[in-house]
Design a protein around this motif. Structure first.
Motif, PDB file in Angstrom:
ATOM      1  N   TYR A 169       0.694  -1.372  -0.094  1.00 51.58           N
ATOM      2  CA  TYR A 169       0.066   0.000   0.016  1.00 51.58           C
ATOM      3  C   TYR A 169       0.856   1.392   0.010  1.00 51.58           C
ATOM      4  N   TYR A 170       0.362   2.440  -0.693  1.00 50.70           N
ATOM      5  CA  TYR A 170       0.737   3.653  -0.432  1.00 50.70           C
ATOM      6  C   TYR A 170      -0.412   4.307   0.538  1.00 50.70           C
ATOM      7  N   THR A 171       0.079   5.062   1.644  1.00 51.14           N
ATOM      8  CA  THR A 171      -0.785   5.493   2.574  1.00 51.14           C
ATOM      9  C   THR A 171      -0.436   7.029   2.734  1.00 51.14           C
ATOM     10  N   THR A 205      -7.254   9.922   6.135  1.00 48.22           N
ATOM     11  CA  THR A 205      -6.061   8.673   5.791  1.00 48.22           C
ATOM     12  C   THR A 205      -6.530   8.133   4.234  1.00 48.22           C
ATOM     13  N   ARG A 207      -5.630   5.711   1.465  1.00 42.81           N
ATOM     14  CA  ARG A 207      -4.867   4.224   1.426  1.00 42.81           C
ATOM     15  C   ARG A 207      -5.026   3.864  -0.138  1.00 42.81           C
ATOM     16  N   TYR A 208      -3.835   3.522  -1.019  1.00 35.64           N
ATOM     17  CA  TYR A 208      -3.940   3.001  -2.279  1.00 35.64           C
ATOM     18  C   TYR A 208      -3.506   1.623  -2.417  1.00 35.64           C
ATOM     19  N   LYS A 209      -3.837   0.367  -3.083  1.00 33.19           N
ATOM     20  CA  LYS A 209      -3.038  -0.778  -3.453  1.00 33.19           C
ATOM     21  C   LYS A 209      -3.112  -0.927  -5.005  1.00 33.19           C
TER      22      LYS A 209
END
Length: 226
Positions: A169-171, A205, A207-209
């Motif tokens: 993930y990018y958070t 927040t 969050r990207y996967k």
């Protein structure tokens, strides 16, 4: 003295392992279990062996170095991105865009998405059994890297070079009014039946996967009026 949390992390031990090590309570109020360094070292060596402990320490060092390298690379990418932005033909407008409710470079698609996200969040706002505002979370499947980058104010970083990836993930922690493309006055929801007004917390927040193109946004709300 070493706390239970630190003992587990730094000495590669579990709760069961610590039960075999000498520990005592310290502090006012409910005692906090703490341990002596030499006892933890002895317990760790008994469990993993000296060679095992060395191997784990080396692996940890490699992970920390890899993490540091990723953070440095992301920081350099952010600096390059800022330089490119500030020296572009519309540099003045781009440089001040992040202080506005939505980026000046937003496409109509991104503007619509910001509004849609805000509607979804307000729909998910509510109350816990105690009556306090509940935390909320929404998901947006099928989100591209470019869309994620644009939502958090870096529309030109379509390869996400300026972001730090942790695991899959990018958070990012991002200001709510910027993410939703509106002023703070629009971040409220009036619960007429309960007689209160909730406001979305100032930071959310994101969050990207990328492997599954899953985007999620989460945060909290606060009572801001009656």
């Amino acid at each position: 003295m070493v706390s239970t949390k630190e003992a587990k992390k730094e000495y590669f031990l579990t709760t069961a392992d610590l039960a075999k090590s000498n520990g005592g309570g310290i502090g006012c109020g409910p005692p906090m279990k703490c341990y002596v360094h030499k006892d933890l070292v002895a317990t760790s060596v008994r469990k993993h062996g000296r060679a095992g402990v060395v191997k784990k320490l080396e692996a940890r060092h490699k992970r920390e170095e890899k993490k540091r390298k990723k953070e440095e690379e992301a920081e350099q990418a952010r600096k390059r991105l800022k330089t490119i932005t500030n020296t572009s033909a519309d540099g003045a407008a781009a440089a001040t865009a992040t202080t506005k409710t939505a980026s000046a470079s937003d496409t109509q698609e991104i503007k619509n998405l910001r509004r849609g996200l805000l509607k979804m969040v307000k729909k998910n706002m509510g109350f816990q059994m105690s009556g306090a505002p509940k935390n909320w979370r929404i998901e947006v499947p099928g989100t591209s890297k470019a869309t994620f980058a644009a939502l958090v104010g870096r529309p030109t970083d379509v390869d996400l070079d300026s972001f730090v990836k942790k695991g899959a993930y990018y958070t990012e922690q991002y200001e709510a009014f910027k993410l939703f493309g509106t002023d703070e006055a629009q971040l409220t929801k009036d619960f007429n039946r309960e007689g209160v007004i909730q406001e979305i917390g100032s930071t959310v927040t994101v969050r990207y996967k990328p492997s599954t193109m899953e985007l999620s946004v989460s945060g909290h709300a606060e009572i801001c009026g009656w």
